[in-house]
Design an enzyme around this catalytic site. Sequence first.
Site, PDB file in Angstrom:
ATOM      1  N   TYR A  97       0.973  -1.293  -0.015  1.00 13.98           N
ATOM      2  CA  TYR A  97      -0.021   0.115  -0.117  1.00 13.98           C
ATOM      3  C   TYR A  97       0.657   1.273  -0.032  1.00 13.98           C
ATOM      4  CZ  TYR A  97      -3.525   3.177   1.616  1.00 13.98           C
ATOM      5  OH  TYR A  97      -4.139   4.462   1.782  1.00 13.98           O
ATOM      6  N   LYS A 132       1.116   4.239  -3.121  1.00 14.66           N
ATOM      7  CA  LYS A 132       0.844   5.535  -2.636  1.00 14.66           C
ATOM      8  C   LYS A 132       2.005   6.369  -3.159  1.00 14.66           C
ATOM      9  CE  LYS A 132      -3.433   4.971  -1.653  1.00 14.66           C
ATOM     10  NZ  LYS A 132      -4.528   5.764  -2.469  1.00 14.66           N
TER      11      LYS A 132
END
Length: 248
Positions: free
Chosen positions: A146, A150
């Site tokens: 994740y 990002k």
Amino acid sequence: MKVRFDATGEVVLVTGGARGIGAALAAAVNAAGGMAVVLDVTAPPDGIEYVEVDVADKAAVEVAVKGVLQRYGRIDGLVAGAAVQPRSAVLQMDAAEWSRTLQVNLDGVVWVCQAVVPHMVAQRSGSVVVFTSGMASTGYAGAAAYAASKAALVAFAKSLASEVAGDRVRVNVVAPGVIDTDQFRSANVGADREHWQDTIGIGDPDDVVGPLLFLLSDAAAMTGSVLTRERAFAKLTSFTDLHGVMSD
């Protein structure tokens, strides 16, 4: 200073808008007189137009965007919020989990931008907003996929912003902080939730609506920027307060 957002006649596409921040934004766009269209794998609340699509599927995204353009003739705003947030340590993470996270969180943004932004360029107007996370700069144990996705999105958005600035299309990034969504609750239980509550605090989806409406509006004469909800800012006011000032 009070600002009222008027989205009359404008079409805003929201990926991952079935719940959380995206659903709150879609409702706000509709309330401001615009038309919000959600692209997601599940249906949003009643009253919000919806196209079922997995953003990781490039061909499906192209079909969905083509359908929106056929119905409405334009797309004025794109908020690319679809994301997954699995949790596992790097040494235990399997290939499928890593690939799926990047396919949704990163590839999905690329595909929807490729489908939408050429029409904004032709219109010589439009605003794109993507989401990053504080984890992009700090990392977080158990959330490497994740965090990596990002971090990559910041570089992608800044690059795209540079490419289309001359066409009057803006591309900006929001780091909303920790927001109490279904995804956050499933990824953060027990000690993790307590950690966020005790440090930067946990906000609500509506807290992010004001900044998103601002970035979608013609008042946001900026591109390639990252709007961040920092703890210091949160101590003075919240995004909810900012939205109230801008929309009362």
